[in-house]
Write a protein that holds these residues in place. Structure first.
Motif, PDB file in Angstrom:
ATOM      1  N   MET A   4      -1.469  -9.643   1.679  1.00 37.67           N
ATOM      2  CA  MET A   4      -2.629  -8.366   1.779  1.00 37.67           C
ATOM      3  C   MET A   4      -4.166  -9.535   0.795  1.00 37.67           C
ATOM      4  O   MET A   4      -4.383 -10.030   0.545  1.00 37.67           O
ATOM      5  N   ASP A   5      -5.145  -8.860   1.275  1.00 35.41           N
ATOM      6  CA  ASP A   5      -5.715  -8.040   2.492  1.00 35.41           C
ATOM      7  C   ASP A   5      -5.628  -9.059   3.194  1.00 35.41           C
ATOM      8  O   ASP A   5      -5.914  -9.547   3.601  1.00 35.41           O
ATOM      9  N   GLY A   6      -4.883  -8.568   4.412  1.00 33.89           N
ATOM     10  CA  GLY A   6      -4.705  -9.612   5.535  1.00 33.89           C
ATOM     11  C   GLY A   6      -6.336 -10.428   6.058  1.00 33.89           C
ATOM     12  O   GLY A   6      -7.573  -9.549   6.372  1.00 33.89           O
ATOM     13  N   SER A   8       2.542  -1.293   4.695  1.00 35.07           N
ATOM     14  CA  SER A   8       3.431  -1.736   3.781  1.00 35.07           C
ATOM     15  C   SER A   8       2.336  -1.617   2.802  1.00 35.07           C
ATOM     16  O   SER A   8       2.037  -2.459   2.147  1.00 35.07           O
ATOM     17  N   ASP A   9       2.559  -0.851   1.379  1.00 32.36           N
ATOM     18  CA  ASP A   9       1.662  -1.205   0.280  1.00 32.36           C
ATOM     19  C   ASP A   9       3.049  -1.224  -0.448  1.00 32.36           C
ATOM     20  O   ASP A   9       4.291  -1.316  -0.687  1.00 32.36           O
ATOM     21  N   VAL A  10       2.295  -1.480  -1.957  1.00 26.87           N
ATOM     22  CA  VAL A  10       3.169  -1.954  -2.644  1.00 26.87           C
ATOM     23  C   VAL A  10       2.260  -1.727  -4.338  1.00 26.87           C
ATOM     24  O   VAL A  10       0.922  -0.674  -4.718  1.00 26.87           O
ATOM     25  N   ILE A  11       3.301  -0.827  -5.284  1.00 24.03           N
ATOM     26  CA  ILE A  11       2.694   0.038  -5.395  1.00 24.03           C
ATOM     27  C   ILE A  11       3.617  -0.608  -7.376  1.00 24.03           C
ATOM     28  O   ILE A  11       5.229  -1.548  -7.710  1.00 24.03           O
ATOM     29  N   GLU A  12       2.684  -0.290  -8.476  1.00 25.68           N
ATOM     30  CA  GLU A  12       3.194  -1.345  -9.674  1.00 25.68           C
ATOM     31  C   GLU A  12       3.607   0.080 -10.547  1.00 25.68           C
ATOM     32  O   GLU A  12       2.541   0.892 -10.859  1.00 25.68           O
ATOM     33  N   ILE A  13       4.249   0.783 -11.569  1.00 27.16           N
ATOM     34  CA  ILE A  13       4.091   1.348 -12.875  1.00 27.16           C
ATOM     35  C   ILE A  13       4.053   0.738 -14.538  1.00 27.16           C
ATOM     36  O   ILE A  13       5.138   0.598 -13.874  1.00 27.16           O
ATOM     37  N   ARG A  14       3.481   0.649 -14.764  1.00 27.65           N
ATOM     38  CA  ARG A  14       3.304   0.104 -15.970  1.00 27.65           C
ATOM     39  C   ARG A  14       3.342   1.813 -17.076  1.00 27.65           C
ATOM     40  O   ARG A  14       2.658   1.984 -17.262  1.00 27.65           O
ATOM     41  N   VAL A  15       4.847   1.328 -18.421  1.00 33.43           N
ATOM     42  CA  VAL A  15       4.906   2.454 -18.965  1.00 33.43           C
ATOM     43  C   VAL A  15       4.716   1.922 -20.990  1.00 33.43           C
ATOM     44  O   VAL A  15       4.922   0.664 -20.891  1.00 33.43           O
ATOM     45  N   LYS A  16       4.579   2.580 -21.699  1.00 31.83           N
ATOM     46  CA  LYS A  16       3.743   2.326 -23.104  1.00 31.83           C
ATOM     47  C   LYS A  16       5.243   3.507 -23.669  1.00 31.83           C
ATOM     48  O   LYS A  16       4.946   4.869 -23.120  1.00 31.83           O
ATOM     49  N   GLY A  17       5.204   2.865 -24.513  1.00 33.56           N
ATOM     50  CA  GLY A  17       5.926   3.593 -25.263  1.00 33.56           C
ATOM     51  C   GLY A  17       5.583   3.469 -26.878  1.00 33.56           C
ATOM     52  O   GLY A  17       6.556   1.943 -27.290  1.00 33.56           O
ATOM     53  N   SER A  24       7.761  -2.322 -10.530  1.00 34.01           N
ATOM     54  CA  SER A  24       7.259  -2.677  -8.945  1.00 34.01           C
ATOM     55  C   SER A  24       7.998  -2.421  -7.926  1.00 34.01           C
ATOM     56  O   SER A  24       9.491  -2.588  -7.709  1.00 34.01           O
ATOM     57  N   GLY A  25       7.593  -2.667  -6.504  1.00 31.26           N
ATOM     58  CA  GLY A  25       7.697  -2.497  -5.012  1.00 31.26           C
ATOM     59  C   GLY A  25       7.334  -2.495  -4.322  1.00 31.26           C
ATOM     60  O   GLY A  25       6.225  -1.944  -4.035  1.00 31.26           O
ATOM     61  N   THR A  26       8.072  -2.038  -2.978  1.00 33.43           N
ATOM     62  CA  THR A  26       7.164  -1.503  -1.963  1.00 33.43           C
ATOM     63  C   THR A  26       7.323  -0.266  -1.249  1.00 33.43           C
ATOM     64  O   THR A  26       8.282   0.206  -1.707  1.00 33.43           O
ATOM     65  N   LEU A  27       6.378   0.514  -0.576  1.00 37.00           N
ATOM     66  CA  LEU A  27       6.320   1.713   0.147  1.00 37.00           C
ATOM     67  C   LEU A  27       6.146   1.799   1.515  1.00 37.00           C
ATOM     68  O   LEU A  27       5.129   0.535   1.805  1.00 37.00           O
ATOM     69  N   TYR A  63      -1.378   1.036  -7.794  1.00 36.71           N
ATOM     70  CA  TYR A  63      -1.209   0.767  -6.581  1.00 36.71           C
ATOM     71  C   TYR A  63      -1.991   0.363  -5.213  1.00 36.71           C
ATOM     72  O   TYR A  63      -3.469   0.650  -4.944  1.00 36.71           O
ATOM     73  N   ASN A  64      -1.198  -0.809  -4.459  1.00 38.36           N
ATOM     74  CA  ASN A  64      -2.840  -1.763  -4.329  1.00 38.36           C
ATOM     75  C   ASN A  64      -2.291  -0.940  -2.247  1.00 38.36           C
ATOM     76  O   ASN A  64      -0.903  -1.087  -2.267  1.00 38.36           O
ATOM     77  N   PRO A  65      -2.863  -0.629  -1.355  1.00 37.66           N
ATOM     78  CA  PRO A  65      -2.405  -0.009  -0.198  1.00 37.66           C
ATOM     79  C   PRO A  65      -2.997  -1.637   0.548  1.00 37.66           C
ATOM     80  O   PRO A  65      -3.206  -2.627   0.279  1.00 37.66           O
ATOM     81  N   GLY A  66      -1.722  -1.625   1.945  1.00 35.27           N
ATOM     82  CA  GLY A  66      -1.417  -2.754   2.424  1.00 35.27           C
ATOM     83  C   GLY A  66      -2.189  -2.541   3.624  1.00 35.27           C
ATOM     84  O   GLY A  66      -2.813  -2.025   3.756  1.00 35.27           O
ATOM     85  N   VAL A  67      -1.602  -2.407   5.108  1.00 37.66           N
ATOM     86  CA  VAL A  67      -1.974  -1.992   6.500  1.00 37.66           C
ATOM     87  C   VAL A  67      -1.509  -1.573   6.898  1.00 37.66           C
ATOM     88  O   VAL A  67      -0.426  -1.179   6.733  1.00 37.66           O
ATOM     89  N   PRO A  68      -1.281   0.169   7.580  1.00 34.86           N
ATOM     90  CA  PRO A  68      -1.071   0.889   8.318  1.00 34.86           C
ATOM     91  C   PRO A  68      -0.042  -0.436   9.804  1.00 34.86           C
ATOM     92  O   PRO A  68      -0.258  -0.896   9.779  1.00 34.86           O
ATOM     93  N   PRO A  69       0.288   0.981  10.031  1.00 33.10           N
ATOM     94  CA  PRO A  69       1.699   0.768  11.084  1.00 33.10           C
ATOM     95  C   PRO A  69       1.206   0.267  12.238  1.00 33.10           C
ATOM     96  O   PRO A  69      -0.289   0.962  12.822  1.00 33.10           O
TER      97      PRO A  69
END
Length: 394
Positions: free
Chosen positions: A139-141, A183-192, A254-257, A291-297
């Motif tokens: 990414m970004d290709g 294919s996008d990559v997302i990461e969610i960071r949490v604090k408390g 983190s994961g992929t959407l 949120y890291n957008p990747g490539v469209p289909p």
């Protein structure tokens, strides 16, 4: 003699030379944005065969063949390799430790290289552009770099192939519409507030909050997005804490959407943000969505795909099969945001032994697939040149 037959004849005469190119590329793989020797090698072969390639600013190149004009038919090959240790025991295995052509890009590249060399010996009725694109695997290709450097200037349509180890050599998989997914990559960071595990009521339990995200977010998404879009969220990493009796004060998942629907891909980011807010609200944690957008289909054009299937049948009447829709990502999609075109699946399983998979260190491609790919594209040039007016007006 028709163009396709002339390409096939050239290939027969240069068979050993073409295999030598492929094996050289396979032995000397380079990672994305580092394809310096590959670019130099491809340029030298093209020059030896009477062409003047245009080099992109860092790596990669393209070459124009045939008559000059305002319109061209383009073919794209990707030239980068993967960070894997090859385990094939081939006599021409990778000589670069930790880098291997385990996605078949060396095959894509040599098909395009042979096509260019063959077409340069033919009097063509249309202009052809062959693109050797860097950095498909990241990414970004590299497709966006090619486009920004004029790779699609004057191009009316573009084609590509990708090896498919689930298909027997000789088969060509075609599919109109989505053949890959966004294919996008997302990461969610949490604090408390962290604390002792004996007193969770005095903290915001980060691990519990992360667990809710991993379980609830994909489930909620499946109830808010049309399941026919092939939308799926999968988490591949979760990080928080070190001790079993201590509640940490921060963590992340983190994961992929992925989705096969272009409309869903363009609209889904705010929905993800909304659902993350709702899932985490009861836990009391604060969070950040990255949120890291990747490539469209890859959305294969109907007419371009029909022409591709027709070209494949010209090579072998029994070759065409329906390609399945893949959840993998492919930056060839960026080209199709600008011009029509199509990507095909090229069978590369020998027909003996277990079927392998892409991005695996033991992938072995049956080299007969190279000839199938070159002949397919040669036939496509013939078909396109005779039907280009109808294609462009469709």
């Amino acid at each position: 003699m028709e163009i396709g037959a002339q390409v096939a004849s050239w290939l027969d005469r240069h068979h050993e030379e073409v295999l030598g190119w492929r094996r050289h590329l396979h032995q000397h793989p380079e990672l994305s944005h580092m394809e310096y020797r590959t670019t130099e090698y491809l340029a030298s072969v093209l020059k030896e065969h009477g062409m003047e390639p245009h080099l992109f600013p860092v790596t990669g190149l393209m070459v124009d063949i045939g008559p000059e004009g305002d319109s061209r038919l383009a073919f794209r090959a990707d030239i980068d390799a993967l960070p894997l240790i090859e385990s094939t025991d081939l006599p021409f295995s990778s000589e670069v430790m930790g880098v291997a052509h385990s996605c078949g890009h060396d095959v894509h590249t040599v098909i395009a290289l042979a096509l260019a060399c063959a077409l340069n010996t033919i009097e063509l009725p249309i202009g052809i552009r062959v693109i050797f694109q860097p950095a498909e695997e990241v990414m970004d290709g590299g497709a966006t770099e090619v486009i920004s450097n004029g790779g699609l200037d004057g191009v009316d349509a573009i084609y590509a192939i990708h090896v498919e180890p689930k298909l027997k050599v000789g088969r060509v998989g075609v599919r109109a519409g989505a053949i890959t997914s966004a294919s996008d990559v997302i990461e969610i960071r949490v604090k408390g507030e962290g604390g002792h595990s004996s007193r969770p009521h005095l903290s915001q339990d980060i691990v519990y909050a992360l667990g809710k995200l991993v379980v609830d977010l994909p489930g909620l998404l499946s109830r808010r997005v049309d399941p026919r879009t092939g939308t799926v969220l999968v988490f591949g990493a979760i990080n928080a804490g070190y001790a079993p009796n201590a509640i940490p004060d921060s963590g992340s998942v983190s994961g992929t959407l992925r989705t096969a629907d272009i409309g869903t891909w363009r609209d889904i980011r705010p929905l993800i943000a909304e659902l993350v807010d709702q899932v985490l609200a009861p836990t009391g944690v604060t969070h950040e969505l990255i949120y890291n957008p990747g490539v469209p289909p890859v959305l294969n054009d109907d007419v371009a795909t029909a022409l591709l299937a027709s070209a494949a049948r010209d090579v072998d009447a029994q070759s065409v099969v329906q390609a399945p829709q893949s959840s993998g990502g492919e930056d060839f999609s960026w080209y199709l945001e600008h011009v029509p075109g199509s990507m095909a699946r090229l069978g590369c399983w020998s027909g003996q032994g277990p079927k392998q998979d892409l991005h695996q260190s033991d992938l072995v491609v049956d080299e007969r697939a190279i000839g199938v790919g070159v002949r397919l594209f040669g036939s496509l040039v013939q078909q396109y040149s005779s039907r280009s007016e109808a294609f462009l007006n469709s």
